[in-house]
Scaffold this active site. Structure first.
Site, PDB file in Angstrom:
ATOM      1  N   GLN A 174      -4.595  -5.483   6.622  1.00 36.42           N
ATOM      2  CA  GLN A 174      -5.421  -6.179   6.181  1.00 36.42           C
ATOM      3  C   GLN A 174      -5.480  -7.801   6.743  1.00 36.42           C
ATOM      4  O   GLN A 174      -6.326  -8.720   6.343  1.00 36.42           O
ATOM      5  CB  GLN A 174      -5.443  -6.518   4.720  1.00 36.42           C
ATOM      6  N   LYS A 195     -10.600  -0.664   9.852  1.00 34.67           N
ATOM      7  CA  LYS A 195     -11.004  -1.779   9.040  1.00 34.67           C
ATOM      8  C   LYS A 195     -11.492  -3.104   9.938  1.00 34.67           C
ATOM      9  O   LYS A 195     -11.817  -4.087   9.492  1.00 34.67           O
ATOM     10  CB  LYS A 195      -9.636  -2.334   8.236  1.00 34.67           C
ATOM     11  N   ASP A 223       3.142  -4.782   7.908  1.00 32.73           N
ATOM     12  CA  ASP A 223       1.677  -4.040   7.873  1.00 32.73           C
ATOM     13  C   ASP A 223       0.905  -5.057   7.574  1.00 32.73           C
ATOM     14  O   ASP A 223       0.535  -5.851   6.920  1.00 32.73           O
ATOM     15  CB  ASP A 223       1.700  -3.129   6.724  1.00 32.73           C
ATOM     16  N   HIS A 273       0.961  -0.987   0.001  1.00 33.78           N
ATOM     17  CA  HIS A 273       0.031  -0.082  -0.070  1.00 33.78           C
ATOM     18  C   HIS A 273       0.927   1.172   0.046  1.00 33.78           C
ATOM     19  O   HIS A 273       1.955   1.237   0.570  1.00 33.78           O
ATOM     20  CB  HIS A 273      -0.946  -0.145   1.356  1.00 33.78           C
ATOM     21  N   CYS A 291      -4.694   2.535  -3.781  1.00 32.84           N
ATOM     22  CA  CYS A 291      -3.411   3.232  -3.080  1.00 32.84           C
ATOM     23  C   CYS A 291      -2.182   2.052  -3.325  1.00 32.84           C
ATOM     24  O   CYS A 291      -1.539   1.821  -2.334  1.00 32.84           O
ATOM     25  CB  CYS A 291      -3.788   3.279  -1.543  1.00 32.84           C
TER      26      CYS A 291
HETATM   27  C1  LIG Z   1      -2.565  -3.156   3.422  1.00 27.19           C
HETATM   28  C2  LIG Z   1      -2.657  -1.584   3.982  1.00 27.19           C
HETATM   29  N1  LIG Z   1      -1.942  -0.920   4.517  1.00 27.19           N
HETATM   30  C3  LIG Z   1      -2.015   0.299   5.167  1.00 27.19           C
HETATM   31  C4  LIG Z   1      -3.158   0.888   4.891  1.00 27.19           C
HETATM   32  C5  LIG Z   1      -3.582   2.249   5.311  1.00 27.19           C
HETATM   33  O1  LIG Z   1      -4.432   2.499   6.290  1.00 27.19           O
HETATM   34  P1  LIG Z   1      -4.767   3.670   6.812  1.00 27.19           P
HETATM   35  O2  LIG Z   1      -5.399   4.601   5.563  1.00 27.19           O
HETATM   36  O3  LIG Z   1      -6.084   3.436   7.792  1.00 27.19           O
HETATM   37  O4  LIG Z   1      -3.818   4.451   7.243  1.00 27.19           O
HETATM   38  C6  LIG Z   1      -4.185   0.396   4.265  1.00 27.19           C
HETATM   39  C7  LIG Z   1      -5.462   0.758   3.732  1.00 27.19           C
HETATM   40  O5  LIG Z   1      -6.545   0.595   3.091  1.00 27.19           O
HETATM   41  C8  LIG Z   1      -3.987  -1.083   3.844  1.00 27.19           C
HETATM   42  O6  LIG Z   1      -4.915  -1.993   3.121  1.00 27.19           O
END
Ligand SMILES: Cc1ncc(COP(=O)(O)O)c(C=O)c1O
Length: 419
Positions: free
Chosen positions: A214, A237, A211, A134, A377
């Protein structure tokens, strides 16, 4: 309803906990919410906890001596205990509240940017990420590389949407300071092999940041079993409100690494020329924290834990397997990511012939089906597979086989609509 092994027994009752799932859109169509990878819906239990907090306990934390301040502090710190238990952290002091996963990942990058040896990232060192990250796990490392002169490297992807680790020994080297990668991709759905990456990173003495944005909402998460040094995720999420994220970090690292943001409540003493800092986690929580949001996250964790993360995972695996099976039958549909249910999460991206994903999303929306379209993203993934964007359907604990059927019927309608 189609019955699949692994589905949650009390699915109908669970759905009733989420008032928004009763919403009707576009001429009385019941919403089919398949955009859970973007954000989840919130159960009544979380909404009630938020109202109760503001109606009965609202105050700033860690500073007042009055009863409301004590209650608010107990609720905020209680939420930290719940997160620590949820991820099996050895200590509650290893749980830092942030505003989202992006802030958690930026925090790690900035800790390392300002750190002394042995953690210091500089022009003799390397940072490793992957092509399926992301943007929240790409841009902070690009910024760190630009500011320090460190080299940014990454693992590429195989044609079927998996990480290509065939050159792992060349990508992660003695110069690597940090390896940061996604546990489950938000665009491909791929569930990555943590052990292999952690083993190689440890071999060369690199730190590992995972990270888990998900993963935390969907399956049991055990930071000790992962073997990483940092784990980031985001509350919205996983049934919690927006505005709350988590960074878990190993205690000795959090003790050694410098703070990123300065301000109230992160200090021990302050004089006009210098300051000393509070112990972790407070060292990393400058200013008034997201108090109600943390309380909401605690309520979300209670909610998910009462159902059972293993049961939620089994439910989503059943739905995902069914969705993959049904989607691959749709003519011209190409899954971008693993086209099997093995080692994958509940987000499924696809293209539909030459129809632009925005058009797919629009026609689905007219039928009451909410999916996400775009690059999610994770633009480098679209570049890798030579596509401008994808349509993504993503499932959660309240998703049903009937919703998968509605999606497949909806796609049939899209195909007819565009001839
Ligand atoms: C894999 C992953 N990492 C990071 C994020 C970022 O999350 P946030 O926008 O809540 O900071 C997301 C959000 O879609 C994501 O799916």
């Amino acid at each position: 309803m189609t019955q699949l092994p692994g589905l949650l027994d009390d699915l109908e009752a669970i759905r009733k906990d989420f008032p928004i799932l009763d919403r009707e859109v576009h001429d009385g169509r019941k919403i089919v919410y398949l955009d859970n990878a973007a954000t989840s819906q919130k159960p009544r239990q979380v909404l009630d906890a938020l109202s109760a907090y503001y109606e009965r306990h609202n105050a700033n934390v860690h500073r007042g001596v009055h009863v409301l301040a004590e209650e608010a502090t107990a609720l905020y710190e209680g939420a930290r205990d719940k997160v620590a238990a949820f991820v099996n952290a050895p200590s509650r002091d290893e749980v830092i509240f942030t505003k989202n996963a992006s802030e958690s990942l930026n925090l790690v990058a900035n800790m390392l940017g300002w750190a002394d040896e042995p953690y210091r990232v500089d022009s003799d060192t390397e940072i490793v990420i992957t092509e399926m990250e992301h943007h929240s796990n790409i841009v902070p490392w690009q910024l760190l590389a630009q500011r320090t002169g460190a080299k940014l490297k990454w693992f590429g992807l195989t044609d079927d949407g998996r990480l290509d680790l065939s050159n792992i020994d060349e990508v992660i080297t003695e110069k690597t300071k940090i390896v940061s990668f996604v546990l489950i991709s938000n665009i491909l759905g791929t569930h990555n092999p943590v052990e292999e990456i952690v083993r190689r990173a440890q071999e060369v003495g690199a730190l590992v940041c995972v990270d888990a944005s998900q993963a935390a909402p969907h399956m049991p998460l055990d930071v000790q079993a992962l073997g990483a040094d940092f784990v980031a995720f985001t509350g919205h999420k996983m049934c919690a409100p927006t505005g709350i994220g988590v960074l878990w970090g190993r205690q000795e690292l959090l003790e050694d690494l410098p703070p990123f943001l300065g301000g109230g409540e992160m200090i021990e003493t302050v004089s006009m020329s210098s300051s000393t800092y509070a112990p972790a986690p407070h060292k990393f929580e400058a200013g008034t924290p997201p108090i109600a949001q943390a309380v909401g996250l605690g309520a979300a964790i209670d909610y998910l834990s009462n159902i059972g993360m293993d049961k939620i995972h089994a439910h989503e695996q059943a739905i995902t397997e069914y969705a993959v099976k049904r989607l691959i039958e749709v003519p011209d549909l190409r899954i971008i990511g693993p086209a099997t249910a093995e080692d994958r999460g509940a987000a499924i991206s696809f293209t539909l012939g030459d129809i632009h994903p925005h058009d797919v999303g629009q026609v689905l929306d007219e039928q009451g089906i909410a999916v996400r379209v775009g690059h999610h993203c994770a633009r480098p993934v679209c570049l890798r597979y030579g596509i401008p964007a994808t349509t993504r359907a993503s499932f959660y604990l309240y998703s049903t086989p009937a919703e998968v059927d509605a999606l497949v019927d909806g796609l049939e309608h899209v195909r007819n609509f565009f001839g």
